[in-house]
Write a protein that holds these residues in place. Structure first.
Motif, PDB file in Angstrom:
ATOM      1  N   HIS A  54      -1.993  -0.399   0.946  1.00 35.43           N
ATOM      2  CA  HIS A  54      -2.854   0.156   0.377  1.00 35.43           C
ATOM      3  C   HIS A  54      -3.672   1.455   1.586  1.00 35.43           C
ATOM      4  O   HIS A  54      -3.626   1.831   1.593  1.00 35.43           O
ATOM      5  CB  HIS A  54      -3.754  -0.951   0.088  1.00 35.43           C
ATOM      6  CG  HIS A  54      -3.397  -0.406  -2.130  1.00 35.43           C
ATOM      7  ND1 HIS A  54      -2.049  -1.205  -2.287  1.00 35.43           N
ATOM      8  CD2 HIS A  54      -3.458   0.258  -2.502  1.00 35.43           C
ATOM      9  CE1 HIS A  54      -2.192  -1.445  -2.959  1.00 35.43           C
ATOM     10  NE2 HIS A  54      -2.788  -0.587  -3.575  1.00 35.43           N
ATOM     11  N   GLY A  55      -4.005   0.072   2.743  1.00 34.93           N
ATOM     12  CA  GLY A  55      -4.678   1.074   3.964  1.00 34.93           C
ATOM     13  C   GLY A  55      -4.165   1.409   4.664  1.00 34.93           C
ATOM     14  O   GLY A  55      -5.287   2.794   4.728  1.00 34.93           O
ATOM     15  N   LEU A  56      -2.897   1.755   5.013  1.00 32.32           N
ATOM     16  CA  LEU A  56      -2.169   2.515   5.264  1.00 32.32           C
ATOM     17  C   LEU A  56      -2.234   3.481   4.538  1.00 32.32           C
ATOM     18  O   LEU A  56      -2.077   4.405   5.179  1.00 32.32           O
ATOM     19  CB  LEU A  56      -0.784   1.914   5.741  1.00 32.32           C
ATOM     20  CG  LEU A  56      -1.241   0.802   6.974  1.00 32.32           C
ATOM     21  CD1 LEU A  56       0.153   0.366   7.177  1.00 32.32           C
ATOM     22  CD2 LEU A  56      -1.769   1.329   8.517  1.00 32.32           C
ATOM     23  N   THR A  57      -1.577   3.621   3.539  1.00 31.28           N
ATOM     24  CA  THR A  57      -1.314   4.952   3.266  1.00 31.28           C
ATOM     25  C   THR A  57      -2.315   5.795   2.662  1.00 31.28           C
ATOM     26  O   THR A  57      -2.312   6.798   3.166  1.00 31.28           O
ATOM     27  CB  THR A  57      -1.050   4.286   0.900  1.00 31.28           C
ATOM     28  OG1 THR A  57       0.583   3.633   1.221  1.00 31.28           O
ATOM     29  CG2 THR A  57      -0.989   5.083   0.166  1.00 31.28           C
ATOM     30  N   ILE A  58      -3.483   5.024   2.719  1.00 27.29           N
ATOM     31  CA  ILE A  58      -5.307   5.874   2.380  1.00 27.29           C
ATOM     32  C   ILE A  58      -5.456   6.319   3.597  1.00 27.29           C
ATOM     33  O   ILE A  58      -6.021   7.840   3.739  1.00 27.29           O
ATOM     34  CB  ILE A  58      -5.894   4.862   1.867  1.00 27.29           C
ATOM     35  CG1 ILE A  58      -6.551   4.523   1.097  1.00 27.29           C
ATOM     36  CG2 ILE A  58      -7.594   5.325   2.422  1.00 27.29           C
ATOM     37  CD1 ILE A  58      -6.845   3.118   0.435  1.00 27.29           C
ATOM     38  N   ALA A  59      -5.296   5.552   5.170  1.00 29.45           N
ATOM     39  CA  ALA A  59      -5.269   6.253   6.470  1.00 29.45           C
ATOM     40  C   ALA A  59      -4.237   7.099   6.617  1.00 29.45           C
ATOM     41  O   ALA A  59      -4.859   8.572   6.779  1.00 29.45           O
ATOM     42  CB  ALA A  59      -5.486   4.930   7.147  1.00 29.45           C
ATOM     43  N   ASP A  60      -3.213   7.202   6.294  1.00 32.38           N
ATOM     44  CA  ASP A  60      -2.484   8.674   6.398  1.00 32.38           C
ATOM     45  C   ASP A  60      -2.361   9.769   5.718  1.00 32.38           C
ATOM     46  O   ASP A  60      -2.771  10.323   5.632  1.00 32.38           O
ATOM     47  CB  ASP A  60      -0.845   7.865   5.971  1.00 32.38           C
ATOM     48  CG  ASP A  60       0.112   9.137   5.602  1.00 32.38           C
ATOM     49  OD1 ASP A  60       0.123   9.635   7.092  1.00 32.38           O
ATOM     50  OD2 ASP A  60       0.497   9.606   4.748  1.00 32.38           O
TER      51      ASP A  60
ATOM     52  N   ARG B  61       0.906  -7.289  13.308  1.00 35.20           N
ATOM     53  CA  ARG B  61       1.662  -6.542  12.434  1.00 35.20           C
ATOM     54  C   ARG B  61       1.310  -5.863  11.734  1.00 35.20           C
ATOM     55  O   ARG B  61       1.748  -4.344  11.708  1.00 35.20           O
ATOM     56  CB  ARG B  61       2.060  -8.002  11.560  1.00 35.20           C
ATOM     57  CG  ARG B  61       2.247  -7.493  10.016  1.00 35.20           C
ATOM     58  CD  ARG B  61       3.796  -7.502  10.485  1.00 35.20           C
ATOM     59  NE  ARG B  61       4.359  -6.989   9.057  1.00 35.20           N
ATOM     60  CZ  ARG B  61       5.428  -6.741   8.712  1.00 35.20           C
ATOM     61  NH1 ARG B  61       6.332  -6.479  10.323  1.00 35.20           N
ATOM     62  NH2 ARG B  61       6.130  -7.072   7.638  1.00 35.20           N
ATOM     63  N   VAL B  62      -0.033  -5.207  11.601  1.00 36.05           N
ATOM     64  CA  VAL B  62      -0.333  -4.565  11.064  1.00 36.05           C
ATOM     65  C   VAL B  62      -0.468  -3.554  11.868  1.00 36.05           C
ATOM     66  O   VAL B  62       0.206  -1.792  12.186  1.00 36.05           O
ATOM     67  CB  VAL B  62      -2.091  -4.884  10.961  1.00 36.05           C
ATOM     68  CG1 VAL B  62      -2.497  -3.209  10.131  1.00 36.05           C
ATOM     69  CG2 VAL B  62      -1.800  -5.619  10.026  1.00 36.05           C
TER      70      VAL B  62
ATOM     71  N   THR C 111       2.497   1.809  13.790  1.00 40.71           N
ATOM     72  CA  THR C 111       2.888   3.130  14.796  1.00 40.71           C
ATOM     73  C   THR C 111       3.928   3.725  13.967  1.00 40.71           C
ATOM     74  O   THR C 111       4.488   4.842  13.629  1.00 40.71           O
ATOM     75  CB  THR C 111       3.087   1.510  15.617  1.00 40.71           C
ATOM     76  OG1 THR C 111       2.107   1.148  16.496  1.00 40.71           O
ATOM     77  CG2 THR C 111       4.522   2.696  16.820  1.00 40.71           C
ATOM     78  N   ARG C 112       4.581   2.514  12.671  1.00 38.11           N
ATOM     79  CA  ARG C 112       6.086   2.836  12.243  1.00 38.11           C
ATOM     80  C   ARG C 112       5.906   4.171  11.414  1.00 38.11           C
ATOM     81  O   ARG C 112       6.377   4.997  10.702  1.00 38.11           O
ATOM     82  CB  ARG C 112       6.788   1.836  11.250  1.00 38.11           C
ATOM     83  CG  ARG C 112       8.133   1.910  10.800  1.00 38.11           C
ATOM     84  CD  ARG C 112       8.550   0.857  10.444  1.00 38.11           C
ATOM     85  NE  ARG C 112       7.295   0.245   9.391  1.00 38.11           N
ATOM     86  CZ  ARG C 112       7.555  -0.647   8.277  1.00 38.11           C
ATOM     87  NH1 ARG C 112       8.818  -1.246   8.976  1.00 38.11           N
ATOM     88  NH2 ARG C 112       6.761  -0.668   7.782  1.00 38.11           N
ATOM     89  N   GLU C 113       4.767   3.219  10.556  1.00 35.87           N
ATOM     90  CA  GLU C 113       3.685   5.497   9.624  1.00 35.87           C
ATOM     91  C   GLU C 113       3.360   6.087  10.557  1.00 35.87           C
ATOM     92  O   GLU C 113       3.097   6.582   9.623  1.00 35.87           O
ATOM     93  CB  GLU C 113       3.244   4.396   8.866  1.00 35.87           C
ATOM     94  CG  GLU C 113       3.638   3.153   7.694  1.00 35.87           C
ATOM     95  CD  GLU C 113       4.896   4.001   6.877  1.00 35.87           C
ATOM     96  OE1 GLU C 113       5.008   5.441   6.627  1.00 35.87           O
ATOM     97  OE2 GLU C 113       5.887   3.010   6.492  1.00 35.87           O
TER      98      GLU C 113
END
Length: 206
Positions: free
Chosen positions: A21-27, A62-63, A68-70
Motif C-alpha cells: 500500500h505504501g508503495l502504491t500511494i507513493a507511486d 526488502r522495501v 526500486t522495482r516499482e
C-alpha cells in the motif's frame, strides 16, 4: 499532497500489505518512501542483538528493493529504542506526510507487538495514518520448498549448476534464497503467498 511516506517494517508478515500500500500511494503521488525498522529497547533492557539488527536491516532492504522495482524513490533507516516513540520522532524529523502500517502480525508476540505499536501511532501521530489489515494465508512455510522453487526459477532463467548457498530466510511474506551458479552468486525472491519467484539480484562475479 504527499511527498514523504513512512512505512515502518519489522520484516514480519504483518507488514507485507502495508509495504504494498505504501508503495502504491507513493507511486500515485510521486512521493518518497521511507522504510524504517526499529530494534526494540524497553524497560527490561535492550533487545539489540546482532540477529535483531540484521533482521531490521534486511527488512528495510526488502522495501528498498521493491521500491526500486516499482520505480519509487526510497530511503532506509534502522533506529534503536521504543518502537512507537522512534516512529513518531522520525516522522517529525523527516517531515513525513503519511504513515502506512499493518494492524496485526500473524501469531503470538508478533500479533501483540505490531497491533500495539500501530494503535499508539494512530492515537498520537499528527499526520494521516493508513492502517492495513493482513488477511492473506501463507502458502509456503518451509525453507526447503522455497529453495526448490528458487532453484527451478534460476534454471528456467538459464543459470546452470544451481545450488543453495545459504539457508533461505523469510521477511514480509517472501523467502530470500541465496544461490550459487556457474555464472556467480545471486538471490531469488519467492513470494510465500503466491509461490511466484524472480531473480532479484544478478550474478556476483569476482
Amino acid at each position: 499532497m504527499y511527498q514523504d511516506i513512512l512505512v515502518p517494517t519489522d520484516g514480519s508478515d504483518g507488514t507485507r500489505r502495508s509495504i504494498t500500500h505504501g508503495l502504491t500511494i507513493a507511486d500515485r503521488f510521486d512521493a518518497t518512501v521511507h522504510a524504517l525498522s526499529i530494534v526494540p529497547q524497553g524497560p527490561l533492557g535492550t533487545l539489540q542483538t546482532d540477529d535483531a539488527i540484521s533482521a531490521a536491516e534486511r527488512a528495510v532492504e526488502r522495501v528498498e528493493a521493491e521500491a526500486t522495482r516499482e520505480g519509487v524513490d526510497a530511503v532506509t533507516a534502522v533506529e534503536r529504542g521504543v518502537p512507537h516513540e522512534e516512529i513518531l520522532e522520525y516522522t517529525d524529523e523527516h517531515d513525513v506526510d503519511m504513515i502506512v502500517m499493518g494492524t496485526q502480525g500473524r501469531t503470538g508476540l508478533d500479533r501483540v507487538l505490531v497491533g500495539s505499536v500501530t494503535e499508539r501511532i494512530v492515537r498520537m501521530a499528527d499526520v494521516p495514518v493508513v492502517t492495513v489489515r493482513l488477511n492473506d494465508e501463507i502458502r509456503i512455510e518451509d525453507a526447503d520448498e522455497a529453495a526448490r522453487i528458487a532453484r527451478t526459477t534460476a534454471e528456467r532463467d538459464g543459470y546452470d549448476d544451481v545450488t543453495v548457498r545459504e539457508t533461505p530466510h523469510r521477511t514480509s511474506a517472501s523467502w530470500i534464497v541465496p544461490l550459487e551458479t556457474e555464472s556467480g552468486s545471486l538471490h531469488v525472491h519467492v513470494d510465500a503467498l503466491t509461490s511466484e519467484a524472480r531473480v532479484a539480484k544478478g550474478p556476483e562475479t569476482e
